[in-house]
Scaffold this active site. Structure first.
Site, PDB file in Angstrom:
ATOM      1  N   SER A  44       5.805   3.850   5.266  1.00  0.00           N
ATOM      2  CA  SER A  44       5.536   2.927   6.112  1.00  0.00           C
ATOM      3  C   SER A  44       6.462   2.091   6.885  1.00  0.00           C
ATOM      4  CB  SER A  44       4.526   1.632   5.469  1.00  0.00           C
ATOM      5  OG  SER A  44       3.800   0.876   6.416  1.00  0.00           O
ATOM      6  N   ASP A 157      -1.209   5.171   6.843  1.00  0.00           N
ATOM      7  CA  ASP A 157      -0.461   4.837   6.276  1.00  0.00           C
ATOM      8  C   ASP A 157      -0.216   5.342   4.656  1.00  0.00           C
ATOM      9  OD1 ASP A 157       1.312   2.702   4.292  1.00  0.00           O
ATOM     10  OD2 ASP A 157       1.140   1.461   6.165  1.00  0.00           O
TER      11      ASP A 157
END
Length: 319
Positions: A44, A157
């Protein structure tokens, strides 16, 4: 210079949305100590910062981050009604000005990012190919940032499966791993309270129920941002957490639990945990504060590491 670490050094930069600016401070402190990791892995926001570091563009990233204010951040949001509230296209365009059309394998340092296959839940290691799509996949926070399709698979993610990618560092060839966990201290964070009620949006009857929900979520996001830009009343701290607090902290809890479990079986040689409990997932305008928190945490960790004689894994919470 290894500063007591054995062999080749890797760094695992964890997820954390806006808290990811703390990684810049950590990397600064390591560089000041003469430590330059050969392998850089990120999840991320850790992937985003890690990519700029691996591309030797950390100075440019820090300069850009420190000058961001709330209105500039708002201008980077490109809203969507499918898959998430934000497309993140504009953010990646800004990053792309520094990275160009770089591929992962062309970077000066070995780099890899973690994403999650939305259909199967599998952990995906992005170690080759176009860099920007890989970053786009790794930062696709479910419900907030739209997924991205790579090689026919929809990805989101990487923090859902591996928030601090120590295992990926070792797979690339690192003998010693420095890990940066931005989420552990968040279990003690204070809620900001409920946001002002979002206006109800009239949706035509022929529209689906999920469309109405998306519109209302979109409106709540705008209400929240208007308050941050100075256009709303202060939230009442006695009210329940906001929609975004609930999502963010639910994800935090999941990531913390997964990270603790994985680290129990594969601990890093050094673990740095900056104190970021007062940062929300979209405090991108507080880059300076986050960078300083990361720098402070890394220095504390390195000091403790030296005092311990580098005898084993260390967990230091920066304050």
């Amino acid at each position: 210079m290894s500063a007591g670490f054995d062999g080749r050094i890797g760094i695992a930069l964890g997820s954390g949305a806006a808290r990811g600016w703390a990684h810049v401070g950590v990397l600064r402190a390591l560089r000041e100590a003469g430590i330059e990791p050969e392998f850089v892995c990120g999840t991320s926001s850790g992937a985003l910062v890690g990519a700029l570091y691996a591309a030797e563009r950390l100075d440019a990233l820090e300069k850009w981050a420190r000058q961001l204010d709330r209105r500039q951040i708002f201008s980077l949001f490109d809203f969507s009604l499918r898959g998430g509230l934000i497309k993140a296209r504009k953010v990646l365009e800004a990053v792309g000005e520094e990275l160009g059309d770089a591929t992962i394998e062309s970077l000066p340092r070995r780099f890899a990012a973690v994403a999650t296959d939305l259909a199967t839940g599998r952990e995906i290691w992005l170690r080759s190919g176009a860099l920007l799509p890989a970053l786009r996949a790794s930062i696709a926070l479910p419900g907030l940032v739209t997924p991205v399709q790579i090689d026919g698979r929809w990805m989101v993610d990487g923090g859902l499966v591996n928030a601090v990618p120590i295992s990926l560092c070792r797979a690339l060839g690192a003998d010693s791993v420095i890990a940066v966990d931005l989420n552990t201290t968040l279990l003690r964070r204070r809620f900001s309270g409920a946001m002002p009620a979002a206006p109800v949006v009239e949706v035509p009857q022929e529209e689906h129920e999920d469309t109405a929900g998306m519109f209302n979520g979109f409106q709540e996001f705008l209400t929240d941002m208007r308050e941050r830009l100075g256009g709303g009343d202060a939230a009442d701290r006695d009210k329940p957490p906001s929609f975004f607090d609930v999502i963010a902290n639910a994800i935090n809890i999941m990531q913390v639990r997964i990270t603790r479990s994985r680290m129990a079986g594969d601990p890093p040689e050094l673990l740095i945990t900056p104190q970021l409990a007062d940062f929300s997932i979209y405090d991108f305008d507080r880059a300076g504060d986050a960078i300083e928190a990361g720098h402070r945490a890394a220095n504390r960790a390195l000091s403790a590491w030296r005092e311990s004689g580098a005898s084993g894994p260390e967990r230091i919470e920066g304050r």
